[in-house]
Design an enzyme around this catalytic site. Structure first.
Site, PDB file in Angstrom:
ATOM      1  N   CYS A 111       0.815  -1.231   0.000  1.00  0.00           N
ATOM      2  CA  CYS A 111       0.000   0.000   0.000  1.00  0.00           C
ATOM      3  C   CYS A 111       0.843   1.274   0.000  1.00  0.00           C
ATOM      4  O   CYS A 111       0.670   2.155  -0.846  1.00  0.00           O
ATOM      5  CB  CYS A 111      -1.003   0.003   1.141  1.00  0.00           C
ATOM      6  SG  CYS A 111      -0.276   0.073   2.802  1.00  0.00           S
ATOM      7  N   HIS A 159      -2.759   1.144   6.785  1.00  0.00           N
ATOM      8  CA  HIS A 159      -3.071   1.037   5.353  1.00  0.00           C
ATOM      9  C   HIS A 159      -3.283   2.444   4.793  1.00  0.00           C
ATOM     10  O   HIS A 159      -3.802   3.327   5.480  1.00  0.00           O
ATOM     11  CB  HIS A 159      -4.321   0.185   5.130  1.00  0.00           C
ATOM     12  CG  HIS A 159      -4.597  -0.101   3.688  1.00  0.00           C
ATOM     13  ND1 HIS A 159      -3.727  -0.807   2.891  1.00  0.00           N
ATOM     14  CD2 HIS A 159      -5.643   0.235   2.895  1.00  0.00           C
ATOM     15  CE1 HIS A 159      -4.223  -0.898   1.665  1.00  0.00           C
ATOM     16  NE2 HIS A 159      -5.397  -0.279   1.650  1.00  0.00           N
ATOM     17  N   HIS A 171      -5.619   1.540  -4.469  1.00  0.00           N
ATOM     18  CA  HIS A 171      -4.688   1.064  -3.452  1.00  0.00           C
ATOM     19  C   HIS A 171      -4.184  -0.329  -3.797  1.00  0.00           C
ATOM     20  O   HIS A 171      -4.761  -1.055  -4.597  1.00  0.00           O
ATOM     21  CB  HIS A 171      -5.360   1.069  -2.067  1.00  0.00           C
ATOM     22  CG  HIS A 171      -6.510   0.132  -1.922  1.00  0.00           C
ATOM     23  ND1 HIS A 171      -6.673  -0.680  -0.820  1.00  0.00           N
ATOM     24  CD2 HIS A 171      -7.576  -0.136  -2.734  1.00  0.00           C
ATOM     25  CE1 HIS A 171      -7.792  -1.385  -0.942  1.00  0.00           C
ATOM     26  NE2 HIS A 171      -8.337  -1.076  -2.097  1.00  0.00           N
TER      27      HIS A 171
END
Length: 195
Positions: A111, A159, A171
């Site tokens: 990420c 994240h 993402h």
């Protein structure tokens, strides 16, 4: 004195006055102010007939006033919003590439590897980890998100994604899932930052 010289002198004075008026009317455009296209066309149509008699018939008419052309690269370099959009588009171009923990591209991403790589491609350096990225730039309320903003999830932050508009993010989500677009609402929102 022959009769055509006063007419030529008058035409020259009118042309010079019109050109000066056009210059001062368009001068704000040279300093970055917005220029109305209709008024620019009106100024050109007023100036062009006055100058035309002074130009010999065989010579092509040169433009009297030109609006400066902006250098796209310079505009992008000075415009953080344009840089955020460029980073977002760079991330979107990675859709389908595999997730790999610790990967920073360009063949695979995690990420924060995706977000840091995408911003680096447009000349903006941000930290490598999602937690460190959550401290850069300025905070943005969820209701005020704009495309290109970084969005963080979970507590503590673990994240990160890039907001693309319409409640969606791009993402690198998790193992077995490629870089993709997901609804913002699918993950527990923590915070957002604008770099």
């Amino acid at each position: 004195m022959p009769s055509h010289k006063p007419a030529l002198l008058r035409t020259t004075v009118v042309a010079a006055t019109a050109a000066a008026s056009a210059f001062f009317a368009l001068a704000p455009a040279a300093t970055g102010a917005a220029q109305d296209t209709a008024s620019a066309a009106a100024v050109t149509s007023v100036v062009a007939p006055a100058v035309a008699p002074a130009v010999p018939a065989a010579a092509p008419a040169a433009p009297v006033v030109e609006t400066p052309v902006q250098d796209v690269a310079a505009t992008t370099a000075l415009n953080p919003a344009a840089l955020r959009l460029a980073a977002m588009n760079t991330a979107l171009a990675q859709i389908g590439k595999p997730y790999r923990y610790g990967a920073s591209g360009p063949s695979a991403f995690d990420c924060s590897g995706l977000t840091s790589w995408a911003f680096k491609q447009v000349g903006v350096t941000i930290p490598r980890t999602s937690r460190a990225q959550s401290a850069v730039g300025t905070p943005v309320a969820k209701a005020n998100l704009q495309p290109g903003d970084l969005v963080f999830f979970y507590k503590p932050v673990s994240h990160v994604a890039i907001y693309i508009g319409n409640g969606q993010v791009v993402h690198a989500s998790t193992s077995g899932q490629p870089v993709k677009i997901s609804p913002l609402a699918n993950m527990p929102f923590n915070s957002a930052r604008r770099v």
